[in-house]
Structure formats: C-alpha cells, structure tokens
Design a protein around this motif. Structure first.
Motif, mmCIF file in Angstrom:
data_model
loop_
_atom_site.group_PDB
_atom_site.id
_atom_site.type_symbol
_atom_site.label_atom_id
_atom_site.label_comp_id
_atom_site.label_asym_id
_atom_site.label_seq_id
_atom_site.Cartn_x
_atom_site.Cartn_y
_atom_site.Cartn_z
ATOM 1 N N ALA A 187 35.544 -3.599 0.842
ATOM 2 C CA ALA A 187 34.321 -3.547 1.652
ATOM 3 C C ALA A 187 34.099 -4.854 2.405
ATOM 4 O O ALA A 187 34.516 -5.932 1.962
ATOM 5 C CB ALA A 187 33.123 -3.257 0.755
ATOM 6 N N GLU A 188 33.424 -4.734 3.544
ATOM 7 C CA GLU A 188 33.035 -5.911 4.318
ATOM 8 C C GLU A 188 31.635 -6.378 3.925
ATOM 9 O O GLU A 188 31.341 -7.575 3.923
ATOM 10 C CB GLU A 188 33.074 -5.605 5.816
ATOM 11 C CG GLU A 188 34.467 -5.312 6.365
ATOM 12 C CD GLU A 188 34.438 -5.061 7.862
ATOM 13 O OE1 GLU A 188 33.451 -5.459 8.522
ATOM 14 O OE2 GLU A 188 35.389 -4.440 8.369
ATOM 15 N N VAL A 189 30.779 -5.409 3.614
ATOM 16 C CA VAL A 189 29.395 -5.698 3.255
ATOM 17 C C VAL A 189 29.104 -5.073 1.900
ATOM 18 O O VAL A 189 29.470 -3.925 1.645
ATOM 19 C CB VAL A 189 28.415 -5.154 4.318
ATOM 20 C CG1 VAL A 189 26.968 -5.377 3.878
ATOM 21 C CG2 VAL A 189 28.668 -5.790 5.674
ATOM 22 N N VAL A 190 28.440 -5.834 1.038
ATOM 23 C CA VAL A 190 28.049 -5.342 -0.282
ATOM 24 C C VAL A 190 26.528 -5.468 -0.408
ATOM 25 O O VAL A 190 25.981 -6.569 -0.301
ATOM 26 C CB VAL A 190 28.733 -6.128 -1.411
ATOM 27 C CG1 VAL A 190 28.339 -5.543 -2.767
ATOM 28 C CG2 VAL A 190 30.249 -6.110 -1.249
ATOM 29 N N LYS A 221 33.538 0.556 4.574
ATOM 30 C CA LYS A 221 33.236 -0.851 4.813
ATOM 31 C C LYS A 221 32.020 -1.358 4.040
ATOM 32 O O LYS A 221 31.750 -2.551 4.035
ATOM 33 C CB LYS A 221 33.005 -1.079 6.315
ATOM 34 C CG LYS A 221 34.238 -0.822 7.172
ATOM 35 C CD LYS A 221 33.938 -1.090 8.636
ATOM 36 C CE LYS A 221 35.169 -0.876 9.496
ATOM 37 N NZ LYS A 221 34.894 -1.169 10.939
ATOM 38 N N ILE A 222 31.263 -0.427 3.430
ATOM 39 C CA ILE A 222 30.039 -0.819 2.729
ATOM 40 C C ILE A 222 30.122 -0.379 1.275
ATOM 41 O O ILE A 222 30.369 0.797 0.981
ATOM 42 C CB ILE A 222 28.790 -0.200 3.388
ATOM 43 C CG1 ILE A 222 28.716 -0.564 4.871
ATOM 44 C CG2 ILE A 222 27.523 -0.672 2.681
ATOM 45 C CD1 ILE A 222 27.583 0.118 5.620
ATOM 46 N N ALA A 223 29.923 -1.305 0.373
ATOM 47 C CA ALA A 223 29.854 -1.013 -1.062
ATOM 48 C C ALA A 223 28.482 -1.420 -1.585
ATOM 49 O O ALA A 223 27.718 -2.112 -0.896
ATOM 50 C CB ALA A 223 30.957 -1.747 -1.820
ATOM 51 N N PHE A 252 27.047 -10.329 1.615
ATOM 52 C CA PHE A 252 26.160 -9.678 0.657
ATOM 53 C C PHE A 252 24.750 -9.546 1.218
ATOM 54 O O PHE A 252 24.258 -10.437 1.911
ATOM 55 C CB PHE A 252 26.111 -10.477 -0.648
ATOM 56 C CG PHE A 252 27.336 -10.332 -1.499
ATOM 57 C CD1 PHE A 252 27.377 -9.401 -2.522
ATOM 58 C CD2 PHE A 252 28.456 -11.118 -1.269
ATOM 59 C CE1 PHE A 252 28.506 -9.256 -3.310
ATOM 60 C CE2 PHE A 252 29.586 -10.988 -2.049
ATOM 61 C CZ PHE A 252 29.610 -10.055 -3.076
ATOM 62 N N ILE A 253 24.138 -8.414 0.880
ATOM 63 C CA ILE A 253 22.722 -8.192 1.172
ATOM 64 C C ILE A 253 22.022 -7.915 -0.150
ATOM 65 O O ILE A 253 22.401 -6.994 -0.884
ATOM 66 C CB ILE A 253 22.511 -6.989 2.116
ATOM 67 C CG1 ILE A 253 23.228 -7.205 3.450
ATOM 68 C CG2 ILE A 253 21.017 -6.749 2.351
ATOM 69 C CD1 ILE A 253 23.196 -5.978 4.360
ATOM 70 N N PHE A 254 21.017 -8.699 -0.466
ATOM 71 C CA PHE A 254 20.218 -8.470 -1.672
ATOM 72 C C PHE A 254 18.871 -7.875 -1.269
ATOM 73 O O PHE A 254 18.196 -8.395 -0.373
ATOM 74 C CB PHE A 254 20.010 -9.776 -2.441
ATOM 75 C CG PHE A 254 21.240 -10.254 -3.151
ATOM 76 C CD1 PHE A 254 21.538 -9.789 -4.425
ATOM 77 C CD2 PHE A 254 22.102 -11.147 -2.545
ATOM 78 C CE1 PHE A 254 22.683 -10.215 -5.085
ATOM 79 C CE2 PHE A 254 23.250 -11.587 -3.194
ATOM 80 C CZ PHE A 254 23.538 -11.117 -4.468
ATOM 81 N N ARG A 282 25.530 -2.658 10.308
ATOM 82 C CA ARG A 282 26.372 -2.567 11.504
ATOM 83 C C ARG A 282 26.501 -3.911 12.188
ATOM 84 O O ARG A 282 27.587 -4.299 12.654
ATOM 85 C CB ARG A 282 25.788 -1.533 12.462
ATOM 86 C CG ARG A 282 25.970 -0.079 11.996
ATOM 87 C CD ARG A 282 25.209 0.886 12.880
ATOM 88 N NE ARG A 282 25.554 2.271 12.583
ATOM 89 C CZ ARG A 282 24.939 3.320 13.121
ATOM 90 N NH1 ARG A 282 23.920 3.131 13.973
ATOM 91 N NH2 ARG A 282 25.301 4.537 12.811
ATOM 92 N N ALA A 283 25.396 -4.641 12.238
ATOM 93 C CA ALA A 283 25.426 -5.967 12.884
ATOM 94 C C ALA A 283 26.320 -6.925 12.099
ATOM 95 O O ALA A 283 27.089 -7.697 12.694
ATOM 96 C CB ALA A 283 24.000 -6.524 12.987
ATOM 97 N N LEU A 284 26.266 -6.884 10.790
ATOM 98 C CA LEU A 284 27.082 -7.777 9.983
ATOM 99 C C LEU A 284 28.557 -7.398 10.064
ATOM 100 O O LEU A 284 29.445 -8.262 10.041
ATOM 101 C CB LEU A 284 26.625 -7.755 8.529
ATOM 102 C CG LEU A 284 25.266 -8.399 8.238
ATOM 103 C CD1 LEU A 284 24.900 -8.227 6.767
ATOM 104 C CD2 LEU A 284 25.276 -9.871 8.601
ATOM 105 N N MET A 285 28.855 -6.100 10.137
ATOM 106 C CA MET A 285 30.244 -5.673 10.230
ATOM 107 C C MET A 285 30.850 -6.015 11.575
ATOM 108 O O MET A 285 32.063 -6.229 11.692
ATOM 109 C CB MET A 285 30.341 -4.161 9.974
ATOM 110 C CG MET A 285 30.107 -3.778 8.510
ATOM 111 S SD MET A 285 30.419 -2.041 8.137
ATOM 112 C CE MET A 285 29.098 -1.231 9.061
#
Length: 311
Positions: free
Chosen positions: A70-73, A189-191, A220-222, A305-308
């Motif tokens: 994944a690119e973003v978690v 791409k997202i986990a 990472f996004i919390f 989407r912006a982060l990827m």
C-alpha cells in the motif's frame, strides 16, 4: 445511505462496546466477514503485554489489506475506554487514560464500599449479635458483601463506557464506508489498521510499528472521532513533508516512531491547538449524523487520492 445506516447500527450499537477481549474478538470477526466480499482480507494479530502484577494483557490489532504494497495506510483505534461520566475533558489524539480517569470510573464502587461498611456496622452487626448469622440481617450482610466484591472484581479495570458513537465508532464506520466506495486500483494502494490500546497506553500503535519491515516509508493517516464536528481539522508533526493542496495543517503529533503521517479529526480547535471531543467516554456520546459521516468519507477519499498522487 442505507449502507451507512446499517454500519451505524452494527458498529455504533450492536458492536459499539469493545472493551474486554471477548467483545474485541467478536468485533474483529464481524469486521472480517464484512470486508472479505469487498476485496479486503483482515489479518488479526495478538500480542501479550506483561504487567507488573505478573498478569498478561492481550491486545488485538486488525491489519486490513497489504500494508507492504500500500501507498497510504489509514489507522484508528477501535477499543473503547472507561466511563468518565462526562466529568473529564477528552481531546483528540491525546492519551485517553490517566489515574484521574480511572478514579472517576471506579468512584461508584468506592462509595458502595463505604456505604456497605456503614450499613454492616450500624444495621446488620447489631442485629446479628442478637439473632446470629442465620437471620435476615446475617443473610443480607453476606449477600451484599459477596455481591459488592463480585462487582469490584468484575470492574477492577474501570466501568466500560457503553455509548461510543463519536469516540471512536465514527472513525471505524467512516473507514468501512470508504472501503465500500473504493475502486479496485484504490484498494491496492490503500490499507487500513484498527489498533487496540488507544485508551490504555497506545500499545496497539507500538504493535503496528513492528508489523511490517517497510511500513515506515508509507504515508499514514490517523483518524480520531472524525464525526465530532462538521469540518475536518488536519494536523501533522513539524518537519513532515506531506502536503495537500488547499488543506491547512496545524502542528500536532502522537507518540510513535513513524514520522510520515497526518492526523484528521473534526470539531473546534481551541487556543491551545486542541480539539475537544464532546461527550467522549460518557453515556451522552449516543448520536451519529449519517450526513456528516458521508461528507467526511468523501473528504477522506479525496485526501487519499491527493497523497497517492503526491510525488
């Protein structure tokens, strides 16, 4: 919107309390069954933390998707805290457990214990001296004392809060609602990570840090109590290179070895750069707006989407 209402019912009410191991395991089983048809496998991991009392505390993390690819978690804690009867303020991304919180939660048992001592000394014992233990007073004294110690043993870790709609079921529901909207490319791409111990020392976050060798390079996004207000508020630690067009970031951080992350919640930010979570860990945390959750779900998808797309 019907899917969202079902999610609120399931994870806000039916599985809204996730305090003891049995409740956590039941929640993780339901999550696993929910996400499998959507293309996500749930990998639940158990870790045992040895306590000073020579006991072990079990923590359960749920890893959703392939974290290595994944690119973003996206991460949030799923466990529920102890009831503070709305007597203590709770802020987003702050450690939720303290000695004061614990004292507030067990205060009813302290009062019951004192009341039991007074009742036994002033009412039951004088009658027992006259009529013996095999009397109404004797039996009442034994039953009330046994019941009191049973309750103390059962709730020695505090009284679990049963209403946890905003804090933090709203973040869990938003994650599942987002998964329902992702296309196949986005799912690769997202986990996601639902971690344990968010209300008791952040041990599940430490489990996450050691889960996969390459996750430190991920974005990472919390999330925390995302339905706390109408407008999302974004934080990131100083020195972070993550940026999103038209998004203003406030300075903020959590206790983690990860450095490449942002934090998202909602509500009003005060002069101390904190977000108060209204009615957190009390019986008043009993309502969720499906319109607000739908709005924040779409905003979270835009953030991903912006982060990827970020180079």
């Amino acid at each position: 919107m019907e899917i969202l209402k079902d999610l609120i019912l399931r994870y806000g009410i039916i599985f809204g309390k996730r305090f003891n191991p049995k409740e956590k395991i039941s929640f993780l089983r339901v999550i696993s069954k929910e996400l499998a048809p959507l293309g996500y496998q749930v990998d639940a991991k158990l870790s045992k933390l040895k306590l000073a009392t020579r006991r072990y505390q079990n923590y359960y993390n749920a890893y959703i998707g392939d974290l290595n690819k994944a690119e973003v978690v996206i991460c949030t804690n799923y466990d529920t805290g102890i009831n503070n009867f709305n007597l203590q303020k709770t802020y987003a991304f702050q450690s939720q457990f303290s000695k004061l919180t614990y004292f507030i939660s067990v205060a009813p048992f302290i009062f019951l214990f004192i009341a039991s001592l007074i009742l036994n000394y002033l009412v039951f014992l004088p009658d027992i001296r006259i009529n013996g233990f095999f009397s109404v007073s004797g039996i009442s004294a034994i039953v009330s004392t046994v019941l009191l110690f049973f309750l103390i043993a059962k709730f020695k870790s505090g009284i679990p809060n049963t209403k946890n709609f905003v804090c933090n079921s709203s973040s869990i529901i938003t994650i599942i609602n987002l998964i329902n909207k992702l296309d196949k490319k986005e799912k690769k791409k997202i986990a996601f990570v639902l971690y344990d111990g968010g209300n008791s020392g952040q041990y599940g976050l430490k489990m996450l840090e050691s889960y996969a060798k390459q996750i430190k390079d991920k974005k990472f996004i919390f999330l925390d109590s995302i339905a706390n207000g109408d407008d999302l508020v974004f934080f990131k630690p100083q020195g972070s290179d993550l940026n999103i067009a038209d998004v203003h970031f406030h300075d903020g951080s959590i206790e983690t070895q990860l450095s490449n992350y942002i934090m998202i919640t909602s509500g009003h930010i005060n002069e101390d750069n904190k977000i108060l979570i209204k009615n957190a860990h009390s019986s008043k945390d009993n309502y969720l707006s499906d319109e607000r959750l739908e709005k924040h779900t779409q905003s979270l998808r835009d953030v991903c989407r912006a982060l990827m797309n970020e180079k």
